[in-house]
Scaffold this active site. Structure first.
Site, PDB file in Angstrom:
ATOM      1  N   SER A 130      57.185  24.819   6.608  1.00 41.92           N
ATOM      2  CA  SER A 130      56.701  26.055   5.976  1.00 41.92           C
ATOM      3  C   SER A 130      57.407  27.305   6.490  1.00 41.92           C
ATOM      4  O   SER A 130      57.731  27.413   7.675  1.00 41.92           O
ATOM      5  CB  SER A 130      55.203  26.187   6.259  1.00 41.92           C
ATOM      6  OG  SER A 130      54.767  27.487   5.969  1.00 41.92           O
ATOM      7  N   GLU A 132      55.935  29.878   7.085  1.00 47.29           N
ATOM      8  CA  GLU A 132      55.040  30.474   8.090  1.00 47.29           C
ATOM      9  C   GLU A 132      55.616  30.298   9.498  1.00 47.29           C
ATOM     10  O   GLU A 132      55.302  31.071  10.398  1.00 47.29           O
ATOM     11  CB  GLU A 132      53.667  29.796   8.048  1.00 47.29           C
ATOM     12  CG  GLU A 132      52.736  30.312   6.992  1.00 47.29           C
ATOM     13  CD  GLU A 132      52.227  31.725   7.262  1.00 47.29           C
ATOM     14  OE1 GLU A 132      51.623  31.951   8.315  1.00 47.29           O
ATOM     15  OE2 GLU A 132      52.450  32.595   6.413  1.00 47.29           O
ATOM     16  N   TYR A 154      48.132  26.975  12.370  1.00 48.68           N
ATOM     17  CA  TYR A 154      48.788  26.273  11.255  1.00 48.68           C
ATOM     18  C   TYR A 154      50.308  26.266  11.454  1.00 48.68           C
ATOM     19  O   TYR A 154      50.958  25.222  11.380  1.00 48.68           O
ATOM     20  CB  TYR A 154      48.423  26.949   9.935  1.00 48.68           C
ATOM     21  CG  TYR A 154      49.263  26.491   8.765  1.00 48.68           C
ATOM     22  CD1 TYR A 154      48.994  25.291   8.119  1.00 48.68           C
ATOM     23  CD2 TYR A 154      50.352  27.245   8.318  1.00 48.68           C
ATOM     24  CE1 TYR A 154      49.777  24.856   7.049  1.00 48.68           C
ATOM     25  CE2 TYR A 154      51.134  26.822   7.260  1.00 48.68           C
ATOM     26  CZ  TYR A 154      50.847  25.629   6.627  1.00 48.68           C
ATOM     27  OH  TYR A 154      51.627  25.198   5.581  1.00 48.68           O
TER      28      TYR A 154
HETATM   29  P1  NAP Z   1      46.961  21.925  -0.661  1.00 46.72           P
HETATM   30  O1  NAP Z   1      46.793  22.224  -2.108  1.00 46.72           O
HETATM   31  O2  NAP Z   1      46.058  22.566   0.321  1.00 46.72           O
HETATM   32  O3  NAP Z   1      46.864  20.336  -0.506  1.00 46.72           O
HETATM   33  C1  NAP Z   1      46.738  19.741   0.764  1.00 46.72           C
HETATM   34  C2  NAP Z   1      46.493  18.257   0.598  1.00 46.72           C
HETATM   35  O4  NAP Z   1      46.298  17.684   1.895  1.00 46.72           O
HETATM   36  C3  NAP Z   1      45.223  17.915  -0.220  1.00 46.72           C
HETATM   37  O5  NAP Z   1      45.480  16.758  -0.967  1.00 46.72           O
HETATM   38  C4  NAP Z   1      44.206  17.616   0.874  1.00 46.72           C
HETATM   39  O6  NAP Z   1      43.169  16.775   0.460  1.00 46.72           O
HETATM   40  C5  NAP Z   1      45.104  16.897   1.878  1.00 46.72           C
HETATM   41  N1  NAP Z   1      44.525  16.838   3.212  1.00 46.72           N
HETATM   42  C6  NAP Z   1      44.048  17.858   3.957  1.00 46.72           C
HETATM   43  N2  NAP Z   1      43.595  17.389   5.147  1.00 46.72           N
HETATM   44  C7  NAP Z   1      43.775  16.045   5.131  1.00 46.72           C
HETATM   45  C8  NAP Z   1      43.515  15.006   6.045  1.00 46.72           C
HETATM   46  N3  NAP Z   1      42.946  15.235   7.253  1.00 46.72           N
HETATM   47  N4  NAP Z   1      43.839  13.741   5.699  1.00 46.72           N
HETATM   48  C9  NAP Z   1      44.409  13.481   4.503  1.00 46.72           C
HETATM   49  N5  NAP Z   1      44.675  14.418   3.590  1.00 46.72           N
HETATM   50  C10 NAP Z   1      44.369  15.689   3.908  1.00 46.72           C
HETATM   51  O7  NAP Z   1      48.465  22.263  -0.193  1.00 46.72           O
HETATM   52  P2  NAP Z   1      49.784  22.453  -1.082  1.00 46.72           P
HETATM   53  O8  NAP Z   1      49.893  23.877  -1.461  1.00 46.72           O
HETATM   54  O9  NAP Z   1      49.848  21.379  -2.103  1.00 46.72           O
HETATM   55  O10 NAP Z   1      50.908  22.207   0.017  1.00 46.72           O
HETATM   56  C11 NAP Z   1      51.393  20.899   0.297  1.00 46.72           C
HETATM   57  C12 NAP Z   1      52.001  20.883   1.684  1.00 46.72           C
HETATM   58  O11 NAP Z   1      53.057  21.839   1.758  1.00 46.72           O
HETATM   59  C13 NAP Z   1      51.037  21.240   2.812  1.00 46.72           C
HETATM   60  O12 NAP Z   1      51.383  20.476   3.941  1.00 46.72           O
HETATM   61  C14 NAP Z   1      51.307  22.709   3.071  1.00 46.72           C
HETATM   62  O13 NAP Z   1      50.975  23.031   4.405  1.00 46.72           O
HETATM   63  C15 NAP Z   1      52.807  22.761   2.820  1.00 46.72           C
HETATM   64  N6  NAP Z   1      53.336  24.039   2.355  1.00 46.72           N
HETATM   65  C16 NAP Z   1      52.771  24.641   1.275  1.00 46.72           C
HETATM   66  C17 NAP Z   1      53.326  25.821   0.807  1.00 46.72           C
HETATM   67  C18 NAP Z   1      52.740  26.531  -0.390  1.00 46.72           C
HETATM   68  O14 NAP Z   1      53.050  27.721  -0.569  1.00 46.72           O
HETATM   69  N7  NAP Z   1      51.976  25.866  -1.233  1.00 46.72           N
HETATM   70  C19 NAP Z   1      54.462  26.376   1.436  1.00 46.72           C
HETATM   71  C20 NAP Z   1      55.005  25.698   2.522  1.00 46.72           C
HETATM   72  C21 NAP Z   1      54.450  24.521   2.961  1.00 46.72           C
HETATM   73  P3  NAP Z   1      41.838  17.372  -0.246  1.00 46.72           P
HETATM   74  O15 NAP Z   1      42.220  17.575  -1.684  1.00 46.72           O
HETATM   75  O16 NAP Z   1      40.861  16.295  -0.027  1.00 46.72           O
HETATM   76  O17 NAP Z   1      41.504  18.657   0.446  1.00 46.72           O
HETATM   77  N1  GDD Z   2      44.005  34.122   1.344  1.00 51.18           N
HETATM   78  C1  GDD Z   2      43.960  35.471   1.272  1.00 51.18           C
HETATM   79  N2  GDD Z   2      42.806  36.065   0.836  1.00 51.18           N
HETATM   80  N3  GDD Z   2      45.053  36.170   1.621  1.00 51.18           N
HETATM   81  C2  GDD Z   2      44.989  37.521   1.510  1.00 51.18           C
HETATM   82  C3  GDD Z   2      43.853  38.179   1.043  1.00 51.18           C
HETATM   83  C4  GDD Z   2      42.703  37.429   0.710  1.00 51.18           C
HETATM   84  O1  GDD Z   2      41.668  37.940   0.314  1.00 51.18           O
HETATM   85  N4  GDD Z   2      44.132  39.514   1.016  1.00 51.18           N
HETATM   86  C5  GDD Z   2      45.374  39.675   1.443  1.00 51.18           C
HETATM   87  N5  GDD Z   2      45.917  38.477   1.756  1.00 51.18           N
HETATM   88  C6  GDD Z   2      47.253  38.258   2.327  1.00 51.18           C
HETATM   89  C7  GDD Z   2      47.240  37.408   3.588  1.00 51.18           C
HETATM   90  O2  GDD Z   2      46.871  38.210   4.710  1.00 51.18           O
HETATM   91  C8  GDD Z   2      48.698  36.952   3.621  1.00 51.18           C
HETATM   92  O3  GDD Z   2      49.494  37.910   4.249  1.00 51.18           O
HETATM   93  C9  GDD Z   2      49.080  36.871   2.139  1.00 51.18           C
HETATM   94  O4  GDD Z   2      48.033  37.547   1.410  1.00 51.18           O
HETATM   95  C10 GDD Z   2      49.218  35.464   1.603  1.00 51.18           C
HETATM   96  O5  GDD Z   2      48.078  34.711   1.986  1.00 51.18           O
HETATM   97  P1  GDD Z   2      47.778  33.251   1.393  1.00 51.18           P
HETATM   98  O6  GDD Z   2      47.850  33.291  -0.075  1.00 51.18           O
HETATM   99  O7  GDD Z   2      46.519  32.774   2.025  1.00 51.18           O
HETATM  100  O8  GDD Z   2      49.028  32.393   1.853  1.00 51.18           O
HETATM  101  P2  GDD Z   2      49.824  32.321   3.235  1.00 51.18           P
HETATM  102  O9  GDD Z   2      51.122  33.046   3.043  1.00 51.18           O
HETATM  103  O10 GDD Z   2      48.996  32.712   4.387  1.00 51.18           O
HETATM  104  O11 GDD Z   2      50.096  30.753   3.383  1.00 51.18           O
HETATM  105  C11 GDD Z   2      50.564  29.995   2.275  1.00 51.18           C
HETATM  106  O12 GDD Z   2      51.967  29.960   2.273  1.00 51.18           O
HETATM  107  C12 GDD Z   2      52.566  29.302   3.395  1.00 51.18           C
HETATM  108  C13 GDD Z   2      54.093  29.399   3.221  1.00 51.18           C
HETATM  109  O13 GDD Z   2      54.567  30.608   3.707  1.00 51.18           O
HETATM  110  C14 GDD Z   2      49.966  28.585   2.407  1.00 51.18           C
HETATM  111  O14 GDD Z   2      50.248  27.857   1.226  1.00 51.18           O
HETATM  112  C15 GDD Z   2      50.559  27.835   3.573  1.00 51.18           C
HETATM  113  O15 GDD Z   2      50.103  26.485   3.546  1.00 51.18           O
HETATM  114  C16 GDD Z   2      52.085  27.872   3.434  1.00 51.18           C
HETATM  115  O16 GDD Z   2      52.698  27.181   4.500  1.00 51.18           O
END
Ligand code: NAP
Ligand code: GDD
Length: 345
Positions: A130, A132, A154
């Site tokens: 990520s 992050e 995280y």
């Molecule tokens: P998501 O929608 O939160 O999906 C996470 C998945 O992991 C869900 O299927 C969840 O199951 C499963 N999970 C959580 N805890 C678990 C556990 N203890 N054992 C088995 N399964 C578990 O995340 P996503 O956005 O698809 O992201 C996929 C991956 O990419 C994650 O690893 C995330 O950290 C990473 N990532 C995401 C982003 C982004 O912007 N989306 C960016 C960079 C990296 P449930 O449905 O049961 O909760």
């Molecule tokens: N969730 C949330 N809720 N975020 C908020 C809010 C709110 O009400 N208001 C402002 N934000 C700001 C957060 O402080 C953060 O800076 C930004 O919006 C994005 O927050 P999220 O959408 O929660 O995503 P994230 O950037 O923290 O994390 C996501 O992206 C990562 C990749 O950079 C997640 O998908 C992570 O799993 C992923 O790794």
């Protein structure tokens, strides 16, 4: 013979897009789901009904914390490719559940890597790293050599899994890749991430069933892309000749305010009339600014994002207006409680 893939976290946003992509490419896809008291397969229900009978889409109970179940799955399925997408993926929640987040983020990938190491077959492994991990202090495009500076449990757990993936690649000549993905969103994004929290509320505001939305830091800036584009990049990483680490991003960064502007403008609304802010949604250690440089993925994988920021915002806003219409019908029939008045994140 068709390839077989194992996806952890198949019920999540990326899991559903990736399953769809791989099934379309002729893969037999196996996904892990964890048992919960309510059914949580809504993102993949369509795939289940279409493909479960053919055996092209099979689900298995497993949890990242249960290394024996992971090992058994790897042994019995003998997949060609493994995509480790499962994680507790909410940054704010990771401050409240640091041990659980760290355990799932680290042990899951390690269990998979160990299972692959002892399997008598070459398996390609994808780890969901990520942006992050970079920490958000450098206001410049970040590439695969940029320094990690994790600011949450995280992010720290993702750095551990990232390093382990590299370590297994270098130590055992295993095909292990890290996809360092910047934020990617979609109509299937979890509803507690800021983009979806906004578009979900916006649909209801348009229909007059929600009045206000409270958010945290509106100045945070993210490199937001479309999840459908990014899963294609994940797959391309595992088709490359050699394993490596690649960034997927759009090369643009936008603030939460800019997201609000485009989303509310789309329905001719002024966001400032509807948005409140509260400290309660501020993080203990904010990642202020993320901007990715995806030139390595473009050069090696011929990957580029296909969806612009404004297309993404409007796609999510349109989809959530349709969901809000369903909410309204249920609300009118007194079959729904408006829990959105008190959002948690
Ligand atoms: P998501 O929608 O939160 O999906 C996470 C998945 O992991 C869900 O299927 C969840 O199951 C499963 N999970 C959580 N805890 C678990 C556990 N203890 N054992 C088995 N399964 C578990 O995340 P996503 O956005 O698809 O992201 C996929 C991956 O990419 C994650 O690893 C995330 O950290 C990473 N990532 C995401 C982003 C982004 O912007 N989306 C960016 C960079 C990296 P449930 O449905 O049961 O909760
Ligand atoms: N969730 C949330 N809720 N975020 C908020 C809010 C709110 O009400 N208001 C402002 N934000 C700001 C957060 O402080 C953060 O800076 C930004 O919006 C994005 O927050 P999220 O959408 O929660 O995503 P994230 O950037 O923290 O994390 C996501 O992206 C990562 C990749 O950079 C997640 O998908 C992570 O799993 C992923 O790794």
């Amino acid at each position: 013979m068709n390839k077989t893939a194992l996806i952890t976290g198949v019920t999540g946003q990326d899991g559903s897009y990736l399953s769809n992509l791989l099934i379309g490419k002729g893969y037999e896809v196996h996904g892990t789901v964890r048992r919960s008291s309510s059914i949580n397969t809504y993102r993949i229900d369509d795939l289940i009904s279409k493909h479960q009978d053919s055996g092209n889409f099979q689900l298995h109970y497993s949890d990242l914390m249960d290394s024996s179940s992971i090992n058994t799955l790897v042994q019995t399925i003998q997949p060609d490719e493994i995509y480790n997408l499962a994680a507790q993926s909410h940054v704010m929640v990771s401050f409240q559940n640091p041990i659980y987040t760290t355990q799932t983020g680290t042990l899951g990938s390690l269990s998979l890597l160990e299972s692959i190491r002892y399997l008598d077959k070459d398996v390609k492994f994808y780890q969901a790293s990520s942006s992050e991990m970079f920490g958000g202090k450098l206001r410049e495009p970040l590439n695969e050599s940029s320094p990690f500076d994790p600011r949450s449990p995280y992010a720290a757990s993702k750095v551990f899994a990232h390093n382990m993936t590299k370590m297994y690649r270098d130590s055992y000549e295993m095909f292990c890749t890290n996809g360092i993905l910047f934020n990617h969103e979609s109509p299937l994004r979890g509803q507690t991430f800021v983009t979806r929290k906004i578009t979900r509320a916006l649909g209801r505001i348009v229909l007059g069933i929600q009045e206000k939305l409270t958010l945290g830091n509106l100045d945070a800036s993210r490199d937001w892309g479309f999840a459908g584009d990014y899963v294609e990049g994940m797959w391309k990483m595992l088709q490359h000749n050699d394993p490596d680490d690649w960034i997927l991003a759009t090369g643009e960064t936008h603030t939460v305010k800019e997201f609000l502007e485009i989303a509310f403008d789309h329905f001719n609304l002024d966001w400032e009339k509807y948005i409140l802010t509260s400290e309660k949604y501020y993080r203990p250690n904010e990642v202020e600014y993320l901007l990715g440089d995806y030139s390595k993925a473009k050069k090696d994988l011929n990957w580029e994002p296909q969806t612009s920021f404004s297309e993404l915002v409007k796609m999510m806003a349109n989809s959530d207006l349709e969901l809000a219409k369903r909410d309204k019908v249920l609300l009118d029939e007194k079959l729904l409680t408006p829990t959105w008045e008190h959002p948690k994140y």
